[in-house]
Design a protein around this motif. Structure first.
Motif, PDB file in Angstrom:
ATOM      1  N   LYS A 360       0.816  -1.222   0.000  1.00  0.00           N
ATOM      2  CA  LYS A 360       0.000   0.000   0.000  1.00  0.00           C
ATOM      3  C   LYS A 360       0.848   1.270   0.000  1.00  0.00           C
ATOM      4  N   PRO A 361       1.850   1.408   0.887  1.00  0.00           N
ATOM      5  CA  PRO A 361       2.642   2.649   0.864  1.00  0.00           C
ATOM      6  C   PRO A 361       3.312   2.898  -0.483  1.00  0.00           C
ATOM      7  N   ALA A 362       3.843   1.838  -1.090  1.00  0.00           N
ATOM      8  CA  ALA A 362       4.529   2.007  -2.374  1.00  0.00           C
ATOM      9  C   ALA A 362       3.559   2.461  -3.462  1.00  0.00           C
ATOM     10  N   LEU A 363       2.356   1.881  -3.479  1.00  0.00           N
ATOM     11  CA  LEU A 363       1.375   2.271  -4.490  1.00  0.00           C
ATOM     12  C   LEU A 363       0.846   3.677  -4.231  1.00  0.00           C
ATOM     13  N   GLN A 364       0.675   4.046  -2.962  1.00  0.00           N
ATOM     14  CA  GLN A 364       0.253   5.411  -2.655  1.00  0.00           C
ATOM     15  C   GLN A 364       1.298   6.413  -3.131  1.00  0.00           C
ATOM     16  N   GLN A 365       2.580   6.034  -2.987  1.00  0.00           N
ATOM     17  CA  GLN A 365       3.626   6.951  -3.445  1.00  0.00           C
ATOM     18  C   GLN A 365       3.645   7.025  -4.972  1.00  0.00           C
ATOM     19  N   ARG A 366       3.433   5.893  -5.638  1.00  0.00           N
ATOM     20  CA  ARG A 366       3.349   5.927  -7.099  1.00  0.00           C
ATOM     21  C   ARG A 366       2.191   6.821  -7.552  1.00  0.00           C
ATOM     22  N   HIS A 367       1.058   6.673  -6.842  1.00  0.00           N
ATOM     23  CA  HIS A 367      -0.115   7.495  -7.140  1.00  0.00           C
ATOM     24  C   HIS A 367       0.237   8.963  -6.970  1.00  0.00           C
ATOM     25  N   ARG A 368       0.879   9.285  -5.840  1.00  0.00           N
ATOM     26  CA  ARG A 368       1.274  10.673  -5.596  1.00  0.00           C
ATOM     27  C   ARG A 368       2.226  11.179  -6.671  1.00  0.00           C
ATOM     28  N   ASP A 369       3.200  10.357  -7.044  1.00  0.00           N
ATOM     29  CA  ASP A 369       4.192  10.768  -8.037  1.00  0.00           C
ATOM     30  C   ASP A 369       3.539  11.044  -9.392  1.00  0.00           C
ATOM     31  N   TRP A 370       2.572  10.208  -9.755  1.00  0.00           N
ATOM     32  CA  TRP A 370       1.872  10.423 -11.036  1.00  0.00           C
ATOM     33  C   TRP A 370       1.145  11.758 -11.020  1.00  0.00           C
ATOM     34  N   TYR A 371       0.438  12.049  -9.933  1.00  0.00           N
ATOM     35  CA  TYR A 371      -0.313  13.306  -9.887  1.00  0.00           C
ATOM     36  C   TYR A 371       0.604  14.506  -9.695  1.00  0.00           C
ATOM     37  N   ARG A 372       1.758  14.297  -9.066  1.00  0.00           N
ATOM     38  CA  ARG A 372       2.740  15.378  -9.005  1.00  0.00           C
ATOM     39  C   ARG A 372       3.197  15.742 -10.417  1.00  0.00           C
ATOM     40  N   ARG A 373       3.493  14.727 -11.219  1.00  0.00           N
ATOM     41  CA  ARG A 373       3.927  14.992 -12.599  1.00  0.00           C
ATOM     42  C   ARG A 373       2.806  15.639 -13.410  1.00  0.00           C
ATOM     43  N   LEU A 374       1.577  15.192 -13.194  1.00  0.00           N
ATOM     44  CA  LEU A 374       0.440  15.766 -13.908  1.00  0.00           C
ATOM     45  C   LEU A 374       0.289  17.246 -13.572  1.00  0.00           C
ATOM     46  N   VAL A 375       0.398  17.578 -12.292  1.00  0.00           N
ATOM     47  CA  VAL A 375       0.263  18.970 -11.860  1.00  0.00           C
ATOM     48  C   VAL A 375       1.398  19.818 -12.417  1.00  0.00           C
ATOM     49  N   ASP A 376       2.611  19.306 -12.375  1.00  0.00           N
ATOM     50  CA  ASP A 376       3.749  20.047 -12.918  1.00  0.00           C
ATOM     51  C   ASP A 376       3.558  20.329 -14.405  1.00  0.00           C
ATOM     52  N   ARG A 377       3.071  19.313 -15.131  1.00  0.00           N
ATOM     53  CA  ARG A 377       2.856  19.486 -16.566  1.00  0.00           C
ATOM     54  C   ARG A 377       1.749  20.518 -16.824  1.00  0.00           C
ATOM     55  N   ALA A 378       0.698  20.464 -16.019  1.00  0.00           N
ATOM     56  CA  ALA A 378      -0.399  21.416 -16.183  1.00  0.00           C
ATOM     57  C   ALA A 378       0.062  22.838 -15.904  1.00  0.00           C
ATOM     58  N   GLU A 379       0.871  23.022 -14.863  1.00  0.00           N
ATOM     59  CA  GLU A 379       1.352  24.367 -14.548  1.00  0.00           C
ATOM     60  C   GLU A 379       2.258  24.886 -15.662  1.00  0.00           C
ATOM     61  N   ALA A 380       3.126  24.028 -16.181  1.00  0.00           N
ATOM     62  CA  ALA A 380       4.041  24.446 -17.245  1.00  0.00           C
ATOM     63  C   ALA A 380       3.283  24.831 -18.511  1.00  0.00           C
ATOM     64  N   GLU A 381       2.136  24.179 -18.753  1.00  0.00           N
ATOM     65  CA  GLU A 381       1.366  24.433 -19.967  1.00  0.00           C
ATOM     66  C   GLU A 381       0.173  25.350 -19.724  1.00  0.00           C
ATOM     67  N   TRP A 382       0.146  26.006 -18.571  1.00  0.00           N
ATOM     68  CA  TRP A 382      -1.054  26.774 -18.234  1.00  0.00           C
ATOM     69  C   TRP A 382      -1.304  27.893 -19.239  1.00  0.00           C
ATOM     70  N   LEU A 383      -0.295  28.718 -19.518  1.00  0.00           N
ATOM     71  CA  LEU A 383      -0.491  29.808 -20.471  1.00  0.00           C
ATOM     72  C   LEU A 383      -0.280  29.249 -21.875  1.00  0.00           C
ATOM     73  N   SER A 384      -1.309  28.568 -22.362  1.00  0.00           N
ATOM     74  CA  SER A 384      -1.206  27.866 -23.648  1.00  0.00           C
ATOM     75  C   SER A 384      -2.621  27.589 -24.158  1.00  0.00           C
ATOM     76  N   PRO A 385      -2.743  27.047 -25.371  1.00  0.00           N
ATOM     77  CA  PRO A 385      -4.086  26.703 -25.874  1.00  0.00           C
ATOM     78  C   PRO A 385      -4.775  25.617 -25.060  1.00  0.00           C
ATOM     79  N   ARG A 386      -4.038  24.961 -24.150  1.00  0.00           N
ATOM     80  CA  ARG A 386      -4.589  23.844 -23.394  1.00  0.00           C
ATOM     81  C   ARG A 386      -5.226  24.268 -22.063  1.00  0.00           C
TER      82      ARG A 386
END
Length: 717
Positions: A360-386
């Motif tokens: 469970k801890p390992a999967l929770q961390q994987r889950h967190r890491d995926w959403y961390r990357r998603l948020v970082d990508r969204a912030e980087a692309e915020w001022l864009s057509p997306r």
């Protein structure tokens, strides 16, 4: 009615649609009638029963049948994925379409929104936050005398005046009774099995050769709907006789015994155990691993989080398809995206299996890491057509973002990640109307991580910004001053520029335009030098407003630079704010018709993304422009609409202190020109339109379609 709004912001119930297909109510006619009768006489009805018995389906069926009695709204709020009871009021507020832009507590906004309405609120899966649900429900019922609440829980809420309906298992034929197929189908459990079996295996028919087996199977499963559906899904692989034999082995029963002495929750547990055992090893792992998701998730998230440790990423699609075939994963289409979710009982079982495997801890961390990357990508692309794409994506992932943040703030050594995620979500908190929730997460993270770090600096200026936007400058100033001091200690120019920018924002919203202009000019130069387009856009916008409100002619050039930046980036949401600031300036310069053109252009985007705060500000400024153009009746109507829309997101009728003078001047002018009676009547007409109808009328006047709003926009209210 659908359980989700079209824009993905939360568990909305769409008015005017259907809850689901009628098979959800197999065998529930009596309970349906009882629950409807209870709702007529009691303001709180709680459906109780074991997991998997069908409480949610019955609740949605009841709400579908009684919704005509609730003309002011009916909403389903799913609480199963909510881990932090402190976010209960915020979750319910989001569920009924309230965008939290104010400094008030979400429960206060809920009370105001529901106070004079004849509406129905369905709270689903209350048992794990029972005390919080009881307290909030009690407060809402006291504040809103015509509100009705329908709750589902494994135990009653315990609120005064509550009526409780225990949801039984489906009826099964008595033991040792000989029945013909047409007679057996009168029993709800058999009928449900027959329906689901035909879906799993189209060639299946209930006949003399399998009738006795199906009847015994339904008795073995004690008439529990979820257990029956899981068993019926196995007909793709097994015959009814094989399913019964394997289930007997699982329950350790002889063919002549029944489950009468077995508690229903144990019967359900045994049937889920058996369904788990029938899955391939890969499917079992994916079932357990997907339990870390809250609400629903996309295939890309499942591939990233659930692959590895013996499961290649390329095999995930087939394993997910297998779990969908077995009725373990529920497949849902949200617009152009397919998402998957586990029923709450199934998710809890998967979480137990994951914990037993020590993963469970390992999967929770994987889950967190995926959403961390998603948020970082969204912030980087915020001022864009997306921009609009990212807004919709993060709204659909809101429950998972909460889960990722909860992990960061609950597990040792993870708080810095939580600071980063909460701060990097600034545009989500702002644009999706989660200012209060953003401050909730930032406040928790900042309290847990007092060390001087760049992450803390960013969290401080984001927290200060959210406070400013809520009109709470008294809370913002200490955060921003601390941020500036920390930046100086760390010699971090990026954090320093942001601190000074939002200190300028504080001055702007308090009406100190001279100080605001000085600080914002420095911020513009700092962002430009650093190549920070997100920061530059917001600073240019704020500087345009500050110059406009002080009649500084630089507003035109600054506003044009802001607009050009947004156009170059093809960023529609940001562009709408640049247009609004320029419209404000043109109005101040005595050009009301030019101002109205700019403001209507801004309103088009605000309406599409469901930005209630932005819509309120556009309607307010359009009222000023109409009054200045001699369109007094329209101006008063727009003021009334702006007041109602603003109140729905918790802001005052003038928005902020820096806009108060414009509002007051316009109101005095309109009262004088129309007279008190005509002015009041026009304001009331505007107030009755509601958010989306008012926006459409402001854009198109009397030519606005009478059928507005369309279903997909109405769902976001």
């Amino acid at each position: 009615m659908s359980a989700h709004g079209a824009n993905g912001t939360g568990p909305h119930l769409r008015r005017g649609a259907s809850f689901g297909d009628e098979s959800y109510l197999i065998g529930r006619r009596q309970q349906l009638a009882e629950a409807k009768k209870m709702l007529r006489h009691s303001r709180l009805v709680t459906l109780t029963g074991v997991g998997g018995v069908g409480k949610t389906k019955l609740a949605t069926g009841v709400a579908d049948e009684v919704r005509r009695a609730f003309p002011d709204g009916d909403w389903l709020v799913e609480l199963g994925a909510l881990e932090d009871e402190g976010l209960l009021a915020q979750t319910v507020a989001t569920g009924i379409g309230l965008r939290d832009q104010s400094a008030r507590h979400p429960s206060d906004l809920l009370c105001d929104r529901l106070r004079d309405t004849r509406s129905l609120l369905v709270l689903d899966n209350c048992e794990h936050i029972l005390d919080g649900c009881a307290a909030l429900t009690d407060r809402l019922l006291r504040a809103a005398p015509r509100l009705r609440v329908l709750a589902t829980s494994r135990q009653p809420l315990g609120v005064y005046g509550e009526s409780v309906l225990s949801v039984p298992a489906l009826a099964v034929p008595e033991p040792h009774r000989t029945l013909r197929p047409e007679a057996a189908a009168h029993y709800a459990a058999v009928r449900l099995f027959q329906r689901r079996a035909a879906e799993a295996s189209p060639e299946f028919t209930l006949g003399p050769e399998n009738l006795e087996t199906v009847v015994r199977l339904c008795r073995r499963l004690d008439g529990i709907p979820l257990a029956i559906e899981l068993a019926a899904a196995q007909l793709k692989t097994f015959t009814p006789q094989e399913i019964l034999r394997r289930l007997d082995e699982r329950l350790e029963l002889s063919p002549d015994n029944t489950t009468a002495d077995l508690p229903r929750h144990e019967t359900l547990r045994a049937s889920i155990d058996w369904s788990f055992d029938l899955c391939s090893p890969g499917e079992q792992r994916v079932w357990a691993r997907t339990s870390v998701f809250a609400g629903s998730c996309g295939l890309d998230a499942v591939e990233a989080v659930c692959s590895g440790d013996g499961i290649p990423e390329e095999s995930i699609l087939d394993l997910v398809a297998g779990l969908v075939d077995k009725s373990v994963l529920i497949r849902e289409e949200q617009g152009a995206e397919v998402r998957y979710r586990l029923l709450e009982t199934i998710r809890q079982y998967g979480a137990e299996r994951l914990a037993e495997a020590g993963q469970k801890p390992a999967l929770q961390q994987r889950h967190r890491d995926w959403y961390r990357r998603l948020v970082d990508r969204a912030e980087a692309e915020w001022l864009s057509p997306r921009q609009e794409t990212w807004l919709a994506r993060l709204q659909s992932e809101h429950a998972n973002l909460r889960t990722a943040l909860e992990f960061c703030l609950s597990e040792p050594g993870q708080v810095q990640e939580g600071l980063d995620i909460a701060a990097s979500l600034w545009f989500h908190w702002l644009c999706s109307g989660f200012l209060s929730e953003g401050r909730h997460w930032l406040g928790r993270a900042l309290a847990l991580a007092p060390q001087d770090t760049v992450a803390r600096g960013k969290a401080l200026w984001v927290d200060g910004w959210l406070s400013v936007l809520r009109g709470d400058t008294s809370s913002a100033l200490p955060q921003l001053e601390e941020c500036r001091a920390l930046a100086l200690r760390l010699r971090d120019t990026t954090t320093l520029v942001h601190a000074e920018q939002f200190l300028g924002g504080c001055a702007l919203y308090e009406g100190d335009f001279r100080q605001a202009i000085g600080l914002l000019e420095k911020a513009v130069e700092g962002h430009r030098a650093a190549g920070d387009r997100n920061g530059l856009m917001t600073a240019l916008y704020q500087l345009t407003v500050a110059c406009a409100m002080s009649d500084d002619p630089r507003a035109a050039d600054v506003g044009k630079e802001c607009l050009d930046l947004c156009d170059e980036a093809h960023a529609p949401w940001s562009r709408s704010y640049a247009l609004w600031a320029l419209g404000l300036y043109r109005w101040r310069q005595g050009e009301p018709r030019h101002a109205a053109e700019l403001l209507r252009d801004a309103l088009k985007t605000r309406r599409v993304v469901g930005d209630g705060w932005g819509i309120a500000l556009c309607l307010e400024a359009l009222a000023w422009a109409a009054a200045s153009a001699g369109e007094a009746e329209d101006g008063a109507r727009l003021l009334g609409a702006a007041e109602v829309v603003g109140r729905s997101v918790g802001i005052s009728q003038s928005g902020f202190q820096h806009l108060a003078a414009g509002h007051e001047r316009t109101e005095i002018r309109l009262r004088t020109e129309l007279g008190e009676r005509r002015y009041t009547a026009a304001v009331r007409r505007g107030a009755r339109m509601g958010r989306d109808r008012a926006a459409e009328w402001a854009l198109y006047g009397s030519s606005a379609p009478a059928s507005w709003p369309p279903r997909e926009v109405a769902a976001s209210q």
